[in-house]
Design a protein around this motif. Structure first.
Motif, PDB file in Angstrom:
ATOM      1  N   TYR A   7      34.648  24.365  29.429  1.00  0.00           N
ATOM      2  CA  TYR A   7      35.115  25.706  29.089  1.00  0.00           C
ATOM      3  C   TYR A   7      34.683  26.087  27.676  1.00  0.00           C
ATOM      4  CZ  TYR A   7      38.195  29.665  28.204  1.00  0.00           C
ATOM      5  OH  TYR A   7      38.679  30.907  27.870  1.00  0.00           O
ATOM      6  N   ASP A  97      35.318  35.509  22.157  1.00  0.00           N
ATOM      7  CA  ASP A  97      35.083  34.882  23.461  1.00  0.00           C
ATOM      8  C   ASP A  97      33.595  34.764  23.788  1.00  0.00           C
ATOM      9  OD1 ASP A  97      36.049  33.808  25.979  1.00  0.00           O
ATOM     10  OD2 ASP A  97      35.481  35.715  26.906  1.00  0.00           O
ATOM     11  N   SER A 266      39.273  37.743  39.201  1.00  0.00           N
ATOM     12  CA  SER A 266      40.722  37.539  39.103  1.00  0.00           C
ATOM     13  C   SER A 266      41.487  38.803  39.464  1.00  0.00           C
ATOM     14  CB  SER A 266      41.106  37.083  37.695  1.00  0.00           C
ATOM     15  OG  SER A 266      40.631  35.779  37.445  1.00  0.00           O
ATOM     16  N   THR A 296      35.972  41.386  33.576  1.00  0.00           N
ATOM     17  CA  THR A 296      37.373  41.026  33.349  1.00  0.00           C
ATOM     18  C   THR A 296      38.356  42.045  33.902  1.00  0.00           C
ATOM     19  OG1 THR A 296      37.195  42.094  31.195  1.00  0.00           O
ATOM     20  CG2 THR A 296      36.899  39.695  31.255  1.00  0.00           C
ATOM     21  N   THR A 304      43.199  36.807  31.415  1.00  0.00           N
ATOM     22  CA  THR A 304      41.852  36.271  31.551  1.00  0.00           C
ATOM     23  C   THR A 304      40.942  36.672  30.402  1.00  0.00           C
ATOM     24  OG1 THR A 304      40.144  35.850  33.223  1.00  0.00           O
ATOM     25  CG2 THR A 304      40.790  38.164  32.876  1.00  0.00           C
ATOM     26  N   SER A 305      39.712  36.200  30.489  1.00  0.00           N
ATOM     27  CA  SER A 305      38.644  36.502  29.539  1.00  0.00           C
ATOM     28  C   SER A 305      37.338  36.324  30.296  1.00  0.00           C
ATOM     29  CB  SER A 305      38.689  35.538  28.350  1.00  0.00           C
ATOM     30  OG  SER A 305      38.424  34.198  28.805  1.00  0.00           O
ATOM     31  N   SER A 307      35.029  34.205  29.575  1.00  0.00           N
ATOM     32  CA  SER A 307      34.806  32.763  29.710  1.00  0.00           C
ATOM     33  C   SER A 307      35.629  32.184  30.855  1.00  0.00           C
ATOM     34  CB  SER A 307      35.153  32.050  28.399  1.00  0.00           C
ATOM     35  OG  SER A 307      34.266  32.436  27.371  1.00  0.00           O
ATOM     36  N   ARG A 308      36.877  32.657  30.978  1.00  0.00           N
ATOM     37  CA  ARG A 308      37.728  32.160  32.069  1.00  0.00           C
ATOM     38  C   ARG A 308      37.172  32.588  33.419  1.00  0.00           C
ATOM     39  NH1 ARG A 308      42.014  34.131  35.141  1.00  0.00           N
ATOM     40  NH2 ARG A 308      43.444  32.512  35.921  1.00  0.00           N
ATOM     41  N   GLU A 309      36.711  33.827  33.535  1.00  0.00           N
ATOM     42  CA  GLU A 309      36.150  34.287  34.808  1.00  0.00           C
ATOM     43  C   GLU A 309      34.958  33.422  35.204  1.00  0.00           C
ATOM     44  OE1 GLU A 309      37.466  36.900  36.881  1.00  0.00           O
ATOM     45  OE2 GLU A 309      39.078  36.391  35.476  1.00  0.00           O
ATOM     46  N   LEU A 312      36.101  29.937  36.295  1.00  0.00           N
ATOM     47  CA  LEU A 312      36.661  29.956  37.643  1.00  0.00           C
ATOM     48  C   LEU A 312      35.550  29.940  38.693  1.00  0.00           C
ATOM     49  CD1 LEU A 312      39.514  32.601  37.184  1.00  0.00           C
ATOM     50  CD2 LEU A 312      39.811  30.153  37.634  1.00  0.00           C
TER      51      LEU A 312
END
Length: 359
Positions: A7, A97, A266, A296, A304-305, A307-309, A312
């Motif tokens: 991550y 981010d 998300s 996002t 979320t962000s 990077s998170r998307e 995932l």
């Protein structure tokens, strides 16, 4: 490949974001402070607990319920200083981010409760983005933020907002959008605005194919002339699955014309447009080489962000750096800034960073 992608490494690579709502990305602590200033009552005044409340309230499977959470964010964005602060923090948060280019949208007509004019609303937001971008550059995380002005599809101000967008096109506004509940409010209600924008050689995207299906997408493209589709996830309804999926006429047209899909994994799960990340149509659409981008939507409501998307998607589909670069370049190709400027970011920022990671 998947095991090597951490991550913290995803955070470091350059990312491009096309679909992010300003009123869906506030810091919970900022909401608490601004609400206290204007006397707006919140569900919780502890920033951490408030952040959880937004995610839980939005995680309902209903677009209508999801949109209700915006009553609290919009309520604290009614003064020029508040708008300026929210925009500044948005630019900084995205830059931290690893986002190097972002198009952030908001609806000026929703920020007039304290007697600001539409132009004053736009000017405050643009000033905030400029401040945030300057601070991000000083911190070594440069970002460019373009602004999209959104008209609400259930209202009757789209022509006015379209003219507002064109009026500020040389000050940072790069495009136009319509948003809000799709069912019962087709994009064709706003044809005058879209025809005006086309006459002015101005870019626009349309929220379509999220809560409503193929007719929404067809109208957005064929009647209104949208450059991009906001979400567009329901285009899969025109694809017959199988070992060799068959595309219907509309899906084939969208792919052939390279119409960008502003997918928001998300958020799409939260609103019921997709059953889960693992079952999100992004996997199929990417395999079929649609112009897929990752976004996002509302960072606060989805917790979320960028990077998170991406993380995932790495977990769900086994993507590696090559796929993440593909999504990123797709987004930059589809941005609403001039071609040479898009190309410069791709060639000088994105490709060199990913070249260090690709085998």
């Amino acid at each position: 490949m998947v095991a090597t992608i951490r991550y913290e490494d995803i955070v470091k690579v350059p990312k491009a974001l096309l679909h992010d709502h300003l009123d869906g990305g506030l810091r919970p602590a900022t909401i608490v402070e601004l609400a206290a200033e204007v006397g707006h009552e919140l569900p919780n005044t502890d920033p951490e607990a408030l952040g959880r409340w937004f995610v839980e309230a939005a995680d309902s499977g209903s677009l209508e319920r999801y949109l209700e959470t915006f009553a609290h964010t919009v309520a604290v964005m009614q003064t020029a200083p508040a708008l300026r602060r929210v925009a500044r923090e948005c630019a900084l948060d995205l830059a931290t981010d690893g986002v190097v280019y972002a198009e952030v949208r908001f609806a000026p007509e929703q920020h007039l409760e304290r007697d600001l004019t539409l132009d004053e609303v736009v000017e405050a937001v643009l000033a905030g983005f400029a401040e945030g971008s300057a601070l991000a550059a000083e911190a070594g995380t440069p970002i460019r933020v373009g602004t999209l002005l959104t008209a609400m599809r259930h209202a009757a101000r789209s022509q006015e907002i379209a003219e507002l967008a064109v009026r500020h096109r040389d000050a940072g506004v790069v495009g136009f959008d319509i948003a809000g509940a799709e069912a019962g409010f087709p994009p064709t209600r706003h044809l005058d605005a879209f025809e005006y924008l086309q006459r002015e050689n101005f870019h626009f995207t349309i929220h379509a194919g999220e809560a409503f299906g193929l007719p929404s997408i067809w109208q957005a493209i064929q009647w209104c002339g949208a450059d991009r589709l906001g979400h567009g996830v329901r285009i899969v309804d025109d694809i017959t699955p199988g070992p060799e999926p068959t595309l219907g006429r509309l899906a084939a047209y969208v792919r052939d014309k390279r119409i960008p899909l502003e997918l928001c994994p998300s958020s799409n799960v939260q609103t019921g447009a997709a059953p889960s990340i693992a079952e999100h149509p992004i996997g199929l659409l990417r395999d079929l080489r649609f112009r897929v981008t990752v976004n996002t939507d509302n960072r606060l409501m989805s917790g979320t962000s960028m990077s998170r998307e991406m993380a995932l998607l790495v977990e769900a589909f086994g993507y590696g750096w090559r796929e993440l670069q593909w999504f990123t370049i797709n987004a930059m190709k589809s941005a609403f800034i001039p071609f040479d400027q898009r190309l410069r970011i791709i060639d000088e920022v994105i490709k060199p960073a990913y070249a260090k990671l690709l085998p």
